[in-house]
Design a protein around this motif. Structure first.
Motif, mmCIF file in Angstrom:
data_model
loop_
_atom_site.group_PDB
_atom_site.id
_atom_site.type_symbol
_atom_site.label_atom_id
_atom_site.label_comp_id
_atom_site.label_asym_id
_atom_site.label_seq_id
_atom_site.Cartn_x
_atom_site.Cartn_y
_atom_site.Cartn_z
ATOM 1 N N THR A 42 0.820 -1.214 0.000
ATOM 2 C CA THR A 42 0.000 0.000 0.000
ATOM 3 C C THR A 42 0.855 1.266 0.000
ATOM 4 N N LYS A 43 2.052 1.189 0.559
ATOM 5 C CA LYS A 43 2.922 2.363 0.650
ATOM 6 C C LYS A 43 3.409 2.828 -0.722
ATOM 7 N N GLU A 44 3.388 1.934 -1.691
ATOM 8 C CA GLU A 44 3.887 2.260 -3.024
ATOM 9 C C GLU A 44 2.777 2.706 -3.980
ATOM 10 N N LEU A 45 1.541 2.671 -3.489
ATOM 11 C CA LEU A 45 0.405 2.958 -4.361
ATOM 12 C C LEU A 45 -0.218 4.310 -4.042
ATOM 13 N N GLN A 46 -0.801 4.913 -5.084
ATOM 14 C CA GLN A 46 -1.450 6.222 -4.929
ATOM 15 C C GLN A 46 -2.843 6.169 -5.546
ATOM 16 N N ILE A 47 -3.842 6.625 -4.804
ATOM 17 C CA ILE A 47 -5.218 6.625 -5.307
ATOM 18 C C ILE A 47 -5.308 7.431 -6.601
ATOM 19 N N GLY A 48 -5.985 6.863 -7.586
ATOM 20 C CA GLY A 48 -6.145 7.534 -8.873
ATOM 21 C C GLY A 48 -5.114 7.139 -9.907
ATOM 22 N N SER A 49 -4.102 6.396 -9.507
ATOM 23 C CA SER A 49 -3.044 6.023 -10.453
ATOM 24 C C SER A 49 -3.455 4.807 -11.285
ATOM 25 N N LYS A 50 -2.841 4.664 -12.460
ATOM 26 C CA LYS A 50 -3.058 3.505 -13.315
ATOM 27 C C LYS A 50 -2.153 2.376 -12.842
ATOM 28 N N ILE A 51 -2.722 1.211 -12.639
ATOM 29 C CA ILE A 51 -1.951 0.085 -12.138
ATOM 30 C C ILE A 51 -2.239 -1.158 -12.966
#
Length: 283
Positions: free
Chosen positions: A261-270
């Motif tokens: 979760t620390k590497e992820l950002q809301i709204g980003s394409k994954i």
């Protein structure tokens, strides 16, 4: 054979960009044109239609439409253009919209029959649903039996079931009329179903050219599968974290570790993927 060599300076959200493409299309091909918004797709179609000026060479079946000395106006280019917003004549009924292009009642009735619009021939276009309007727009584009059919995301405003129905009708029309077609689309399933060739545009340049499977497939063999999506939210439930991800028209949940979760950002394409390729398919 259609020969296309287009150069035009464009001003986008990130400043000046040059549309610079050079490719050939075989007669009867169905080409899907895709890429990020602002990459030049719609401008390319408008240049082919003669709706925008550019430094270009365009030749269709041996006839020069445009070079440094000649510029054929849109009405002489033998094109059909299907817009996102239908562009129908609101003061005419369905049949009149078709006959305005060419006074060929037999052809008009045939197109309406293929697209299941015969019973609506005398209806005002203002009374039609979005899917019906788009079918009228498609029929009208084919009335003059164009050498080149251009479609700019023609089904993007429709719900999934209607999109699938119209895709079927587009395929039927394409197989019967064998019209060389270029369609702008962002929908992978639509591109796969309809096209026999895919061109990917990025910052005004063609970066990929091939079949839908070759261009769009992100994995190969049985090693893994993956999907691109948008991260909408991360929810903590007891000691685990759940990511809510939008993939196409659906939402999926994926369990994460705290470190992930620390590497992820809301709204980003994954990308959601797995190495254990044993999916279950159900209807």
């Amino acid at each position: 054979m259609i020969k296309i060599d287009i150069q035009k300076e464009l001003i986008g959200s990130n400043g000046t960009m040059k549309l610079d493409v050079d490719f050939r299309i075989k007669s009867g091909d169905f080409v899907a044109l895709t890429g990020l918004s602002g990459s030049g797709k719609t401008t390319l179609l408008r240049i082919l239609a003669g709706l925008e000026q550019s430094d270009s060479f365009i030749s269709v079946e041996g006839e020069c439409w445009q070079d440094n000395k000649k510029f054929l106006p849109p009405q002489k280019r033998e094109i059909g253009f299907v817009f996102q917003d239908y562009a129908l004549f609101s003061n005419m009924n369905v049949l009149e919209n078709l006959l305005f292009v060419k006074n060929d009642l037999k052809l008009a009735n045939h197109l309406l029959e293929i697209t299941e619009l015969s019973k609506l021939a005398k209806r005002s276009v203002n009374s039609l649903s979005g899917g019906q309007k788009q079918r009228v727009s498609l029929c009208r584009a084919l009335m003059n039996k164009p050498k080149l059919l251009l479609m700019d995301e023609p089904l993007s405003a429709l719900d999934p079931s209607m999109r699938t129905k119209l895709q079927d009708e587009i395929l039927i029309l394409h197989r019967e009329f064998k019209t060389t077609t270029i369609m702008v689309s962002h929908d992978p399933s639509e591109i796969y179903r309809l096209s026999n060739r895919v061109l990917v545009l990025e910052n005004g340049k063609l970066i990929k050219d091939g079949t839908a499977k070759k261009v769009l497939l992100k994995t190969s063999g049985s090693a893994k599968f993956s999907f691109e999506g948008e991260l909408l939210d991360i929810i903590k439930v007891d000691v685990i974290y759940i990511a809510i991800i939008a993939i196409g028209q659906q939402l999926v949940e994926v369990v994460l570790s705290e470190d992930e979760t620390k590497e992820l950002q809301i709204g980003s394409k994954i990308r959601v993927s797995t190495k254990a390729f044993s999916p279950t398919i159900s209807i």
